[in-house]
Write a protein that holds these residues in place. Structure first.
Motif, PDB file in Angstrom:
ATOM      1  N   GLU A 228      -6.342  10.532 -90.230  1.00  0.00           N
ATOM      2  CA  GLU A 228      -6.742  10.662 -91.291  1.00  0.00           C
ATOM      3  C   GLU A 228      -5.486  10.860 -92.397  1.00  0.00           C
ATOM      4  OE1 GLU A 228      -8.982   8.876 -91.012  1.00  0.00           O
ATOM      5  OE2 GLU A 228     -10.952   9.895 -90.414  1.00  0.00           O
ATOM      6  N   ARG A 229      -4.362  11.447 -91.987  1.00  0.00           N
ATOM      7  CA  ARG A 229      -3.465  11.541 -92.790  1.00  0.00           C
ATOM      8  C   ARG A 229      -2.820  10.251 -93.739  1.00  0.00           C
ATOM      9  NH1 ARG A 229      -1.538  16.302 -92.596  1.00  0.00           N
ATOM     10  NH2 ARG A 229       0.420  15.965 -93.749  1.00  0.00           N
ATOM     11  N   ILE A 230      -3.113   9.241 -93.094  1.00  0.00           N
ATOM     12  CA  ILE A 230      -3.096   8.101 -93.861  1.00  0.00           C
ATOM     13  C   ILE A 230      -4.304   7.601 -94.757  1.00  0.00           C
ATOM     14  CG2 ILE A 230      -2.743   5.384 -93.719  1.00  0.00           C
ATOM     15  CD1 ILE A 230      -0.421   6.104 -91.271  1.00  0.00           C
ATOM     16  N   SER A 231      -5.336   7.650 -93.921  1.00  0.00           N
ATOM     17  CA  SER A 231      -6.415   6.991 -94.451  1.00  0.00           C
ATOM     18  C   SER A 231      -7.077   7.876 -95.798  1.00  0.00           C
ATOM     19  CB  SER A 231      -7.811   7.246 -93.422  1.00  0.00           C
ATOM     20  OG  SER A 231      -7.332   6.421 -92.207  1.00  0.00           O
ATOM     21  N   PHE A 232      -6.917   9.156 -95.722  1.00  0.00           N
ATOM     22  CA  PHE A 232      -7.125  10.012 -96.708  1.00  0.00           C
ATOM     23  C   PHE A 232      -6.089  10.519 -97.519  1.00  0.00           C
ATOM     24  CE2 PHE A 232     -10.974  10.162 -94.043  1.00  0.00           C
ATOM     25  CZ  PHE A 232     -11.996   9.450 -94.641  1.00  0.00           C
ATOM     26  N   LYS A 233      -5.141  10.434 -97.316  1.00  0.00           N
ATOM     27  CA  LYS A 233      -3.814  10.585 -98.120  1.00  0.00           C
ATOM     28  C   LYS A 233      -3.555  12.133 -98.176  1.00  0.00           C
ATOM     29  CE  LYS A 233      -4.420   6.682-101.472  1.00  0.00           C
ATOM     30  NZ  LYS A 233      -4.535   6.337-102.811  1.00  0.00           N
ATOM     31  N   LEU A 234      -3.496  12.608 -96.837  1.00  0.00           N
ATOM     32  CA  LEU A 234      -3.389  14.186 -96.617  1.00  0.00           C
ATOM     33  C   LEU A 234      -1.995  14.284 -96.884  1.00  0.00           C
ATOM     34  CD1 LEU A 234      -5.936  14.796 -93.754  1.00  0.00           C
ATOM     35  CD2 LEU A 234      -6.410  14.764 -96.032  1.00  0.00           C
ATOM     36  N   ASN A 235      -1.169  13.202 -96.556  1.00  0.00           N
ATOM     37  CA  ASN A 235       0.326  13.628 -96.636  1.00  0.00           C
ATOM     38  C   ASN A 235       0.754  14.152 -98.088  1.00  0.00           C
ATOM     39  OD1 ASN A 235       0.505  13.032 -94.133  1.00  0.00           O
ATOM     40  ND2 ASN A 235       1.816  10.952 -94.602  1.00  0.00           N
ATOM     41  N   GLU A 236      -0.275  13.763 -99.224  1.00  0.00           N
ATOM     42  CA  GLU A 236      -0.059  14.212-100.469  1.00  0.00           C
ATOM     43  C   GLU A 236      -0.593  15.623-100.787  1.00  0.00           C
ATOM     44  OE1 GLU A 236      -1.540  11.200-102.893  1.00  0.00           O
ATOM     45  OE2 GLU A 236      -0.440   9.545-101.941  1.00  0.00           O
ATOM     46  N   VAL A 237      -1.663  15.922-100.131  1.00  0.00           N
ATOM     47  CA  VAL A 237      -2.257  17.292-100.487  1.00  0.00           C
ATOM     48  C   VAL A 237      -2.370  18.079 -99.416  1.00  0.00           C
ATOM     49  CG1 VAL A 237      -3.724  16.053-102.213  1.00  0.00           C
ATOM     50  CG2 VAL A 237      -4.512  16.141 -99.943  1.00  0.00           C
ATOM     51  N   ALA A 238      -2.030  17.979 -98.155  1.00  0.00           N
ATOM     52  CA  ALA A 238      -2.075  18.868 -97.039  1.00  0.00           C
ATOM     53  C   ALA A 238      -0.995  18.436 -96.293  1.00  0.00           C
ATOM     54  CB  ALA A 238      -3.191  18.486 -96.147  1.00  0.00           C
ATOM     55  N   LYS A 239       0.402  18.912 -96.721  1.00  0.00           N
ATOM     56  CA  LYS A 239       1.598  18.703 -96.349  1.00  0.00           C
ATOM     57  C   LYS A 239       2.020  19.402 -94.851  1.00  0.00           C
ATOM     58  CE  LYS A 239       3.455  17.713-100.785  1.00  0.00           C
ATOM     59  NZ  LYS A 239       3.494  16.300-100.495  1.00  0.00           N
ATOM     60  N   ASN A 240       0.834  20.303 -94.416  1.00  0.00           N
ATOM     61  CA  ASN A 240       1.386  21.167 -93.194  1.00  0.00           C
ATOM     62  C   ASN A 240       0.143  20.847 -92.084  1.00  0.00           C
ATOM     63  OD1 ASN A 240       3.178  23.183 -94.418  1.00  0.00           O
ATOM     64  ND2 ASN A 240       1.768  23.066 -95.886  1.00  0.00           N
ATOM     65  N   VAL A 241       0.637  20.439 -90.969  1.00  0.00           N
ATOM     66  CA  VAL A 241      -0.144  20.234 -89.775  1.00  0.00           C
ATOM     67  C   VAL A 241       0.138  21.423 -88.914  1.00  0.00           C
ATOM     68  CG1 VAL A 241      -0.936  18.635 -87.848  1.00  0.00           C
ATOM     69  CG2 VAL A 241      -0.022  17.720 -90.376  1.00  0.00           C
ATOM     70  N   TYR A 242      -1.061  22.210 -88.279  1.00  0.00           N
ATOM     71  CA  TYR A 242      -0.906  23.001 -87.271  1.00  0.00           C
ATOM     72  C   TYR A 242      -1.756  22.219 -86.339  1.00  0.00           C
ATOM     73  CZ  TYR A 242      -1.386  27.287 -84.695  1.00  0.00           C
ATOM     74  OH  TYR A 242      -1.126  28.374 -83.717  1.00  0.00           O
ATOM     75  N   GLU A 243      -1.005  22.100 -85.149  1.00  0.00           N
ATOM     76  CA  GLU A 243      -1.471  21.191 -83.794  1.00  0.00           C
ATOM     77  C   GLU A 243      -1.493  21.925 -82.637  1.00  0.00           C
ATOM     78  OE1 GLU A 243      -0.226  16.773 -82.721  1.00  0.00           O
ATOM     79  OE2 GLU A 243       1.437  18.230 -82.523  1.00  0.00           O
TER      80      GLU A 243
END
Length: 358
Positions: A228-243
């Protein structure tokens, strides 16, 4: 067609009505056969309702893939087109029941209290990708979950879960403790139970509203699979991923078809769809599409200069394992209360995922 049969005479004066009648009967039979054949191959164009953005993999790969599969196995007799915006996400099942659409996809977590057994696949701790989980999901549904008939009123044609759900935030998160108090969009279902364990402040909005919710600051984070980082453009508004390895949770989806519409299809088409598309084949295809989406998004995130993926430390993984165990105990108790052997169903999911992951 109204047939007029006329008796005449040949050159010898003998009546020819008998032969002519035989010929007429043959012609009539042929006409009826042609009409029947034409009717059996009449194209049936189904309306598939979707609430996701046009470019989302659910539309471009899963639902379009379903349309392609149906057309292929029926020789073009059953086709479909995707229409968007017919109803909000929680109303999709009712949309099909009311006959306003023929097929739709639902996310079970959007309708709290309506589905219980579907939470089984959302539990944290499963090992394997979305394809393995989706295949296991369909098999355990047939073996255990179907007895609840939670999709009554419609025909269930596929089940799936996205890949491991992670936390995507507009604030840096380095440890499990950093999640405490974070305003986080949760999709419902088991993700809400996990969120409570993590100390997240849950915010519920439909997936299509995630970008604006994060962009406006109404939320600090969102729980979603990597794709969903691509589908909902999270790379623009949620630049951090805690995996968290294995994910914090998964999400349960079902694709439904109008039972009335299915029953109206020619018998040969029904047979082809049941044997070659619906059920495990379609569920597997959806799972693979989720995995491909996750892979693309991970690559895009790693290549983005201002995005960051932090993997939970071993200490945090151990801490979360205790939380996950409490969530599993709670959800399995809910499922067991319906009369299903929840523990056996859970063990079957793990076993089937292991088989598919070999």
């Amino acid at each position: 067609m109204k047939l007029h049969i006329i008796a005449g005479r040949n050159r010898s004066g003998a009546q020819t009505g008998g032969n002519d009648m035989k010929l007429t009967k043959l012609m009539a039979s042929a006409a009826i056969a042609v009409a029947a054949a034409t009717a059996s191959f009449a194209e049936e164009n189904l309306v598939i309702s979707s609430w996701l953005p046009p470019t989302h993999p659910i539309n471009t790969e899963m639902l379009q893939g379903l349309a392609d599969m149906m057309a292929e196995v029926t020789g073009g007799e059953v086709t479909a087109e995707i229409k968007m915006g017919l109803a909000p996400p929680p109303a999709q099942m009712d949309l099909v029941m009311d006959g306003a659409a023929d097929v739709t996809i639902i996310f079970h977590g959007y309708q709290p209290g309506r589905f219980v057994a579907t939470k089984l696949i959302e539990l944290p701790g499963y090992e394997g990708n979305a394809e393995a989980a989706s295949v296991a999901y369909w098999r355990v549904h047939e073996a255990y979950l179907a007895q609840l008939d939670e999709h009554r009123g419609v025909k269930l044609i596929g089940l799936s879960t996205h890949g491991p759900g992670q936390i995507h935030s507009n604030k840096e998160v380095a440890t499990l403790d950093d999640l405490n108090g974070l305003k986080t969009r949760l999709g419902g279902g088991v993700s809400a139970d996990v969120g409570a364990e993590l100390g997240l402040v849950g915010i519920q909005v439909p997936a299509p509203k995630v970008y604006e919710t994060l962009d406006s600051g109404a939320a600090d984070a969102v729980a979603m699979n990597m794709g969903e980082r691509i589908s909902f453009k999270l790379n623009e508004v949620a630049k951090n991923v805690y995996e968290m390895p294995g994910g914090f949770y998964r999400g349960s989806f079902a694709v439904l078809m109008s039972q009335e519409k299915f029953d109206s299809l020619p018998e040969a088409a029904q047979k082809a769809l049941e044997e070659k598309v619906f059920g495990e084949p379609f569920s597997r295809m959806m799972g693979k599409a989720w995995d491909d989406s996750d892979d693309r998004a991970r690559k895009a995130t790693e290549e983005a200069g201002d995005n960051k993926i932090v993997t939970a430390s071993e200490a945090d993984q151990a801490k979360f394992a205790d939380m996950a165990a409490r969530v599993r105990e709670k959800i399995l108790a809910e499922i067991a209360a319906t009369g299903i052997d929840a523990k056996a169903a859970y063990e079957m999911v793990k076993a089937e995922m292991a088989k598919e992951s070999m």
